[in-house]
Design an enzyme around this catalytic site. Sequence first.
Site, mmCIF file in Angstrom:
data_model
loop_
_atom_site.group_PDB
_atom_site.id
_atom_site.type_symbol
_atom_site.label_atom_id
_atom_site.label_comp_id
_atom_site.label_asym_id
_atom_site.label_seq_id
_atom_site.Cartn_x
_atom_site.Cartn_y
_atom_site.Cartn_z
ATOM 1 N N GLN A 120 0.840 -1.203 0.000
ATOM 2 C CA GLN A 120 0.000 0.000 0.000
ATOM 3 C C GLN A 120 0.874 1.252 0.000
ATOM 4 O OE1 GLN A 120 -3.781 0.677 0.602
ATOM 5 N NE2 GLN A 120 -3.195 -0.756 -0.970
ATOM 6 N N GLU B 68 -3.776 5.950 1.911
ATOM 7 C CA GLU B 68 -3.426 7.293 1.444
ATOM 8 C C GLU B 68 -2.055 7.774 1.931
ATOM 9 O OE1 GLU B 68 -6.754 8.277 0.107
ATOM 10 O OE2 GLU B 68 -7.429 6.484 1.143
#
Lengths: 761, 174
Positions: free
Chosen positions: A654, A721
Amino acid sequence: MTRQTRTGPLETADRVIGFPLSRIEGPLKVTGTAPYAAEHQSADMLHGFVALATIASGRIARIDTADAAAFPGVVKIYTHDNRPRTAWWDSAWKDEVALPGHPFRPLENDRVLFDGQPVAFVVANTFEAARDAAALIRITYEADQPKTSIEVESEKSYVPKEKRSGIAPPPSPRGNADEAFAAAPFKLSSNYTLEGEHHNPMELFATTVLYEGEGRLTIHDKTQGSQNSQGYVCGIFELKPENVRVFNTYVGGAFGSGLRPKHQLFLATMAALDLKQSVQLELSRREMFYLTWRPATVQTVKMAADDNGKLTAILHHAVQATSLYEDYQEVVVNWSGLLYRCDNVKLTYELAEMTVSTPGDMRAPGAATGVFALESAIDELSYQVGLDPLDMRVRNFVHVDQNQDLQLTSKALHACYRQGAERFGWEKRLHAPRSMHDGPDLVGWGMATGVWEAQLTEATARARLSADGSVTVSAAASDIGTGTMTILAQIGAEAFGVDAEHVTVRIGDSQLPKTSVEGGSWTAASTGSAVAAAATAVRQTLLDAAKDMDASPFGKDVTVEQTAIRDGRLVLEINDQVGVALTDILASKNLTFIEEEAKVAPDAQQAKKFVSYTHAAHFVEVMIDEELGVIRVTRVVTAVAAGRILNPKTARSQILGGVVMGIGMALHEEGMIDHRTGRIMNHNLAEYHVPAHADIHDIEVIFVEEHDDKASPIGVKGLGEIGIVGIAAAVANAIYHATGTRVRHLPITIDKVFYAKEAAE
Amino acid sequence: MDLGPARAPSPTIPVTLTVNGRRQQLELAPFVTLLDLLRGDLALTGTKKGCDHGQCGACTVLVNGVRINSCLKFAVSLDGAEITTIEGLGTPDNLHPLQKAFVEHDAYQCGYCTPGQICSAAGLLSEGHAHSREEIRELMSGNLCRCGAYTNIADAIEEVMAADSETTVREAAE
Ligand code: FES
Ligand code: FES
């Protein structure tokens, strides 16, 4: 209670969470057997193709479909003239995460609101026939003047009248920022520009609608929320929810672009209902550029510091593009009031209306944009003050959220700075710009901080334990490449003391327990916590049943926390000799399985005192061939504090993904609009460059230890994010360090480095 | 398989293709790309469409052992060719070494670029031009991964390349 040190078989289960388990769906993905939205077939499938507007603003004067309709294989062509009836009220068109304004309605009328707007939809027997027929549709337009330049339109910016749900407007000013700025010994006022970016997930947006007869539909949609798509089509076409089932089992990336339903869902469903036949619509790459985008943004940061480098004033103003029909909003400037200690802060945020499709959330929406400006500014100021950029940040460290006057649930950012700097070798850095070289190349070392809000949303999940010890966990959640399936398996495995391979995970189906759309980095924390809670509920039921048994070894006072499941038995955690076989417990109640549902929701009481953020420190090395202007990002070290890491392998991915997209934001990505026509010029992957293998060198990810018992019940903060926030600034700061040239306009392409250098000389 | 009527209006052309070891006689319209043939009529959806313009590599397959973008080839131009798609490299129960290495190294996220990456890597290994990580990166640059799994993809390919050359060295020594 004294805990026995676990040994032997107990160890397996203990290692499930936090273990770098390979993705459970991996073998399907690497063999091409995981089906994505456009990969579901039926014998009588029709195929669609969309004709797109070739003006950015105006109206359709005439639309001639005669030749197209005569093309062999064409079944029907839809335009605004013959579109089937749909719900009238805007409320029916609003999806779960709709914005203030009027949702876009494909083929509604003759108005053209943005370049590439769908203006006709061809349905044919084959994909090729639909595509070729679409090219035969002739449209005459009356074009208006487009408005697509953020520099021009930001002159007419406005404060959005209606606030977007979930998006905090800027806090009211604190202290007196203007005065403090005027009085400060060190200060800067700089403008930053971000050209629009496009998500471009590798999978094209697509929907397969399988017509099951009598108005029943099975839909495979590319979306970040199967239930959002289901609600959307049910609202618009007035369908009963029990007749519409939406799957998004495999999603080929989305990065925010799939949060809201896209026009392919509407068009394919409309045609399937009208023609009473299955319809598939896979959009083209070009169309992906018109769906949504990270909005073009202009920002001004004024920042001041005292002689010690302590920040005395921050003023941050941003204007972002939105469409004519919706007021899209992001949290862009608020980060500047909370990342560092500063008592005089003024933050303002406005919108500028343009003839574009409504922007949408793209990986770390708002933060990626705003923190670029903030982290560029503090870097610039550190040179003025004469401080090392890292030292400057450390001096302004803050332990609370000054914007909201709230405590933080945790903030291991010091550890990120320390461990990141150490791994990168930051202490070997020479401070002066243009002081480091590698052969003929200039070398630059830059850094930046990243921040993102760690959120928990309402989520429901189900867990089932069967007599044979197998476990099923389910929730409507999506896995868009985030590793959701795998971490849910791990959570189920840990709760029931089995290996992850004995856990079946069911997600990506609108019929499963309710969750919100997959976005904002909240899925692991929310759905993960719901699965953990459902598993606890199952274990409670199991324990209650065991207590009811004759000669039960479990006393009345034994709590579920004091028990564990080991080798098919419910046992006391401190002594696994005391226990009962699961099969016996279930048999005593005549059950073959136990299933429970549980829900988690944000804790409103806690939110009055605490707020939760993830943090990162990025260290970046660039090498620049000054003669050619070629910039290479040769090394990145990113240290992340994000609470508990469920799976270091998928977690690391990620972050890698965020960093890579951040490098694209810094150096490559730019939707280029011809402002005379308002049309996007580079709507393909050759001219809109996303980072390729050759662009990406070494990236190292560090997860620092961070204990957090408030961010979510399972201690997770989310990772989707945080990897990107600050990367563009770290790259820009490294470029400055290498060249002595400060570029504040993304992407930092060769020409900008040259121009900035010329201007400085 | 007769695909003629559905493909009207165009006259069809007979083509013989061997796909993943299976020889097939097809009647194809001349404008059908290999990619659309694979994903559509042959139902081999492991090969992905990411752009249809030769710009992303998601559609990479091996034609006579050479990696190509299947979206850039009309199927009728490949009469007699041997085509290997991701489905032909391995199955979930019997993974190709590259497939295994991709799983192990988490060399993907959403998985959509993955079949193309793996077919491209298989082509790369048989070309024998890549000898370093840098060369792997350079020669894999036709395969985009928007999820940003590049470093892990390079790790996976490097591992298989190293194992391959060990085998070659061992075989040469024997
Ligand atoms: S689909 Fe063939 S290269 Fe993109
Ligand atoms: S794994 Fe998603 S694009 Fe590569």
